[in-house]
Scaffold this motif. Structure first.
Motif, PDB file in Angstrom:
ATOM      1  N   PHE A 148       0.818  -1.224   0.000  1.00  0.00           N
ATOM      2  CA  PHE A 148       0.000   0.000   0.000  1.00  0.00           C
ATOM      3  C   PHE A 148       0.845   1.265   0.000  1.00  0.00           C
ATOM      4  O   PHE A 148       0.393   2.332  -0.420  1.00  0.00           O
ATOM      5  N   GLY A 149       2.080   1.157   0.459  1.00  0.00           N
ATOM      6  CA  GLY A 149       2.918   2.350   0.580  1.00  0.00           C
ATOM      7  C   GLY A 149       2.552   3.147   1.820  1.00  0.00           C
ATOM      8  O   GLY A 149       2.059   2.607   2.812  1.00  0.00           O
ATOM      9  N   GLY A 150       2.782   4.459   1.773  1.00  0.00           N
ATOM     10  CA  GLY A 150       2.474   5.332   2.908  1.00  0.00           C
ATOM     11  C   GLY A 150       0.987   5.644   3.013  1.00  0.00           C
ATOM     12  O   GLY A 150       0.172   5.167   2.225  1.00  0.00           O
ATOM     13  N   THR A 151       0.656   6.476   4.001  1.00  0.00           N
ATOM     14  CA  THR A 151      -0.755   6.789   4.259  1.00  0.00           C
ATOM     15  C   THR A 151      -1.192   8.083   3.571  1.00  0.00           C
ATOM     16  O   THR A 151      -2.012   8.827   4.102  1.00  0.00           O
ATOM     17  N   LYS A 152      -0.656   8.351   2.402  1.00  0.00           N
ATOM     18  CA  LYS A 152      -1.114   9.458   1.568  1.00  0.00           C
ATOM     19  C   LYS A 152      -1.997   8.892   0.447  1.00  0.00           C
ATOM     20  O   LYS A 152      -1.848   7.762   0.035  1.00  0.00           O
ATOM     21  N   ARG A 153      -2.938   9.681  -0.012  1.00  0.00           N
ATOM     22  CA  ARG A 153      -3.837   9.306  -1.104  1.00  0.00           C
ATOM     23  C   ARG A 153      -4.518   7.958  -0.822  1.00  0.00           C
ATOM     24  O   ARG A 153      -4.669   7.122  -1.712  1.00  0.00           O
ATOM     25  N   MET A 154      -4.933   7.750   0.391  1.00  0.00           N
ATOM     26  CA  MET A 154      -5.469   6.438   0.770  1.00  0.00           C
ATOM     27  C   MET A 154      -6.715   6.065  -0.022  1.00  0.00           C
ATOM     28  O   MET A 154      -6.831   4.942  -0.521  1.00  0.00           O
ATOM     29  N   LYS A 155      -7.668   6.992  -0.134  1.00  0.00           N
ATOM     30  CA  LYS A 155      -8.908   6.670  -0.844  1.00  0.00           C
ATOM     31  C   LYS A 155      -8.641   6.383  -2.310  1.00  0.00           C
ATOM     32  O   LYS A 155      -9.248   5.479  -2.904  1.00  0.00           O
ATOM     33  N   ALA A 156      -7.733   7.156  -2.926  1.00  0.00           N
ATOM     34  CA  ALA A 156      -7.396   6.937  -4.337  1.00  0.00           C
ATOM     35  C   ALA A 156      -6.760   5.559  -4.532  1.00  0.00           C
ATOM     36  O   ALA A 156      -7.063   4.842  -5.501  1.00  0.00           O
ATOM     37  N   LYS A 157      -5.886   5.167  -3.624  1.00  0.00           N
ATOM     38  CA  LYS A 157      -5.245   3.855  -3.723  1.00  0.00           C
ATOM     39  C   LYS A 157      -6.270   2.729  -3.604  1.00  0.00           C
ATOM     40  O   LYS A 157      -6.227   1.753  -4.361  1.00  0.00           O
ATOM     41  N   PHE A 158      -7.175   2.871  -2.665  1.00  0.00           N
ATOM     42  CA  PHE A 158      -8.196   1.839  -2.496  1.00  0.00           C
ATOM     43  C   PHE A 158      -9.131   1.784  -3.701  1.00  0.00           C
ATOM     44  O   PHE A 158      -9.563   0.702  -4.111  1.00  0.00           O
ATOM     45  N   ASN A 159      -9.449   2.928  -4.271  1.00  0.00           N
ATOM     46  CA  ASN A 159     -10.286   2.946  -5.481  1.00  0.00           C
ATOM     47  C   ASN A 159      -9.582   2.232  -6.633  1.00  0.00           C
ATOM     48  O   ASN A 159     -10.211   1.482  -7.394  1.00  0.00           O
ATOM     49  N   ASN A 160      -8.272   2.467  -6.789  1.00  0.00           N
ATOM     50  CA  ASN A 160      -7.501   1.771  -7.822  1.00  0.00           C
ATOM     51  C   ASN A 160      -7.509   0.270  -7.582  1.00  0.00           C
ATOM     52  O   ASN A 160      -7.652  -0.528  -8.512  1.00  0.00           O
ATOM     53  N   TYR A 161      -7.364  -0.118  -6.318  1.00  0.00           N
ATOM     54  CA  TYR A 161      -7.336  -1.541  -5.983  1.00  0.00           C
ATOM     55  C   TYR A 161      -8.684  -2.200  -6.288  1.00  0.00           C
ATOM     56  O   TYR A 161      -8.731  -3.298  -6.862  1.00  0.00           O
ATOM     57  N   LYS A 162      -9.777  -1.551  -5.919  1.00  0.00           N
ATOM     58  CA  LYS A 162     -11.095  -2.132  -6.158  1.00  0.00           C
ATOM     59  C   LYS A 162     -11.390  -2.252  -7.655  1.00  0.00           C
ATOM     60  O   LYS A 162     -11.970  -3.259  -8.102  1.00  0.00           O
ATOM     61  N   ALA A 163     -10.977  -1.243  -8.439  1.00  0.00           N
ATOM     62  CA  ALA A 163     -11.184  -1.297  -9.894  1.00  0.00           C
ATOM     63  C   ALA A 163     -10.377  -2.446 -10.503  1.00  0.00           C
ATOM     64  O   ALA A 163     -10.867  -3.198 -11.355  1.00  0.00           O
ATOM     65  N   PHE A 164      -9.122  -2.575 -10.044  1.00  0.00           N
ATOM     66  CA  PHE A 164      -8.270  -3.672 -10.523  1.00  0.00           C
ATOM     67  C   PHE A 164      -8.858  -5.025 -10.137  1.00  0.00           C
ATOM     68  O   PHE A 164      -8.915  -5.958 -10.946  1.00  0.00           O
ATOM     69  N   TYR A 165      -9.293  -5.160  -8.898  1.00  0.00           N
ATOM     70  CA  TYR A 165      -9.818  -6.429  -8.391  1.00  0.00           C
ATOM     71  C   TYR A 165     -11.041  -6.875  -9.184  1.00  0.00           C
ATOM     72  O   TYR A 165     -11.149  -8.049  -9.569  1.00  0.00           O
ATOM     73  N   GLN A 166     -11.955  -5.959  -9.423  1.00  0.00           N
ATOM     74  CA  GLN A 166     -13.181  -6.300 -10.142  1.00  0.00           C
ATOM     75  C   GLN A 166     -12.895  -6.788 -11.555  1.00  0.00           C
ATOM     76  O   GLN A 166     -13.605  -7.657 -12.079  1.00  0.00           O
ATOM     77  N   LYS A 167     -11.848  -6.259 -12.149  1.00  0.00           N
ATOM     78  CA  LYS A 167     -11.484  -6.689 -13.498  1.00  0.00           C
ATOM     79  C   LYS A 167     -10.713  -8.006 -13.474  1.00  0.00           C
ATOM     80  O   LYS A 167     -10.994  -8.926 -14.257  1.00  0.00           O
ATOM     81  N   ALA A 168      -9.747  -8.119 -12.534  1.00  0.00           N
ATOM     82  CA  ALA A 168      -8.873  -9.296 -12.505  1.00  0.00           C
ATOM     83  C   ALA A 168      -9.589 -10.537 -12.013  1.00  0.00           C
ATOM     84  O   ALA A 168      -9.243 -11.661 -12.417  1.00  0.00           O
ATOM     85  N   VAL A 169     -10.599 -10.375 -11.154  1.00  0.00           N
ATOM     86  CA  VAL A 169     -11.267 -11.548 -10.609  1.00  0.00           C
ATOM     87  C   VAL A 169     -12.078 -12.283 -11.678  1.00  0.00           C
ATOM     88  O   VAL A 169     -12.343 -13.486 -11.557  1.00  0.00           O
ATOM     89  N   LEU A 170     -12.419 -11.602 -12.751  1.00  0.00           N
ATOM     90  CA  LEU A 170     -13.206 -12.218 -13.822  1.00  0.00           C
ATOM     91  C   LEU A 170     -12.398 -13.238 -14.603  1.00  0.00           C
ATOM     92  O   LEU A 170     -12.944 -14.238 -15.090  1.00  0.00           O
ATOM     93  N   ASP A 171     -11.081 -12.989 -14.767  1.00  0.00           N
ATOM     94  CA  ASP A 171     -10.254 -13.931 -15.542  1.00  0.00           C
ATOM     95  C   ASP A 171      -9.366 -14.797 -14.648  1.00  0.00           C
ATOM     96  O   ASP A 171      -8.438 -15.464 -15.134  1.00  0.00           O
ATOM     97  N   SER A 172      -9.642 -14.766 -13.344  1.00  0.00           N
ATOM     98  CA  SER A 172      -8.923 -15.615 -12.374  1.00  0.00           C
ATOM     99  C   SER A 172      -7.424 -15.344 -12.317  1.00  0.00           C
ATOM    100  O   SER A 172      -6.646 -16.186 -11.856  1.00  0.00           O
ATOM    101  N   SER A 173      -7.001 -14.165 -12.755  1.00  0.00           N
ATOM    102  CA  SER A 173      -5.569 -13.857 -12.745  1.00  0.00           C
ATOM    103  C   SER A 173      -5.038 -13.506 -11.360  1.00  0.00           C
ATOM    104  O   SER A 173      -3.829 -13.472 -11.151  1.00  0.00           O
ATOM    105  N   LEU A 174      -5.935 -13.262 -10.395  1.00  0.00           N
ATOM    106  CA  LEU A 174      -5.502 -12.902  -9.051  1.00  0.00           C
ATOM    107  C   LEU A 174      -4.691 -14.012  -8.390  1.00  0.00           C
ATOM    108  O   LEU A 174      -3.850 -13.740  -7.524  1.00  0.00           O
ATOM    109  N   TYR A 175      -4.925 -15.273  -8.797  1.00  0.00           N
ATOM    110  CA  TYR A 175      -4.179 -16.396  -8.214  1.00  0.00           C
ATOM    111  C   TYR A 175      -2.715 -16.401  -8.649  1.00  0.00           C
ATOM    112  O   TYR A 175      -1.882 -17.058  -8.016  1.00  0.00           O
ATOM    113  N   LYS A 176      -2.392 -15.675  -9.700  1.00  0.00           N
ATOM    114  CA  LYS A 176      -1.034 -15.707 -10.257  1.00  0.00           C
ATOM    115  C   LYS A 176      -0.083 -14.741  -9.565  1.00  0.00           C
ATOM    116  O   LYS A 176       1.132 -14.871  -9.688  1.00  0.00           O
ATOM    117  N   TYR A 177      -0.622 -13.766  -8.848  1.00  0.00           N
ATOM    118  CA  TYR A 177       0.218 -12.688  -8.343  1.00  0.00           C
ATOM    119  C   TYR A 177       0.679 -12.923  -6.906  1.00  0.00           C
ATOM    120  O   TYR A 177      -0.034 -13.496  -6.079  1.00  0.00           O
TER     121      TYR A 177
END
Length: 240
Positions: free
Chosen positions: A196-225
């Motif tokens: 996550f890095g430091g505690t700056k831009r926390m909401k933006a980081k979480f928004n990026n993570y949620k957008a990535f997760y919703q896309k990656a979970v569809l093709d099951s690529s999350l298991y690879k990382y």
């Protein structure tokens, strides 16, 4: 003139009677003993503090509430005693018309559990320390590492964001605070680590993570990382 005097006398007598009845009723009411005591918990939290403990504070360690007279009650003192409890955020104490001593209690809301060496405690929604409960264990992220006065405010804001977001609350189970101030997280369902890095831009980081997760979970690529890196603006960097 006589009629005026008689009217005045009648009014004075009626006024005196009202005062007498009010005083008599108030005195009689104050001398009455309580019929019972009752605790009402408000909010969604499970009972971290039980009704027995609150009742004991209410009746000031007396065995039977029916032995207490209303006249001897100090409601402000009782509220202060309840509010001083480490599990209670706020209380309202009053006596109902039927003589029941009631306490409406709002408990503190734990948002993270810190492991500090051999010690363990919760951090509540306001950022205050909260002890563990013998009655219930909260499902909140487990926190380890460098938690101190210097970073507690930023970390509390981080824990609040996780707690208030249904997705994050369900998925983030662990938070590790590094000595350099950066944060790493563990996900409930996948083996990767979130950098996550430091505690700056926390909401933006979480928004990026949620957008990535919703896309990656569809093709099951999350298991690879092995690592999901959120430190960079407008992108999520993944390491296999």
């Amino acid at each position: 003139m006589k009629r005026f005097k008689w009217t005045t006398i009648r009014l004075l007598l009626m006024f005196a009677l009202v005062i007498f009845l009010f005083s008599f009723t108030s005195k009689r009411n104050s001398n009455r003993k309580l019929t019972n005591s009752k605790v009402v918990f408000v909010g969604e939290n499970a009972p971290f503090v039980d009704e027995k403990t609150v009742n004991k504070l209410l009746i000031e360690n007396k065995i039977d509430p029916q032995s207490i007279e209303k006249e001897n009650l100090d409601l402000n003192k009782l509220e202060k005693a309840l509010n001083a409890h480490e599990m209670i955020e706020k209380s309202d104490v009053f006596v109902s018309i039927d003589g029941v001593l009631k306490a409406v209690v709002k408990q503190k809301t734990p948002i993270a559990r810190v492991f500090d060496g051999e010690d363990s405690f919760y951090i509540d929604y306001k950022g205050d320390r909260m002890p563990l409960s013998m009655n219930f264990t909260a499902r909140v992220p487990l926190v380890s590492g460098e938690v101190n006065k210097k970073n507690s405010e930023d970390l509390t804001e981080l824990f609040r964001i996780i707690y208030d977001d249904a997705f994050l609350k369900k998925n983030i189970i662990g938070v590790q605070v590094m000595s350099n101030g950066s944060v790493k997280m563990q996900n409930r369902n996948f083996g990767y680590q979130i950098d996550f890095g430091g505690t700056k831009r926390m909401k933006a980081k979480f928004n990026n993570y949620k957008a990535f997760y919703q896309k990656a979970v569809l093709d099951s690529s999350l298991y690879k990382y092995k690592i999901i890196d959120l430190r960079f603006s407008q992108q999520v960097v993944c390491t296999k």
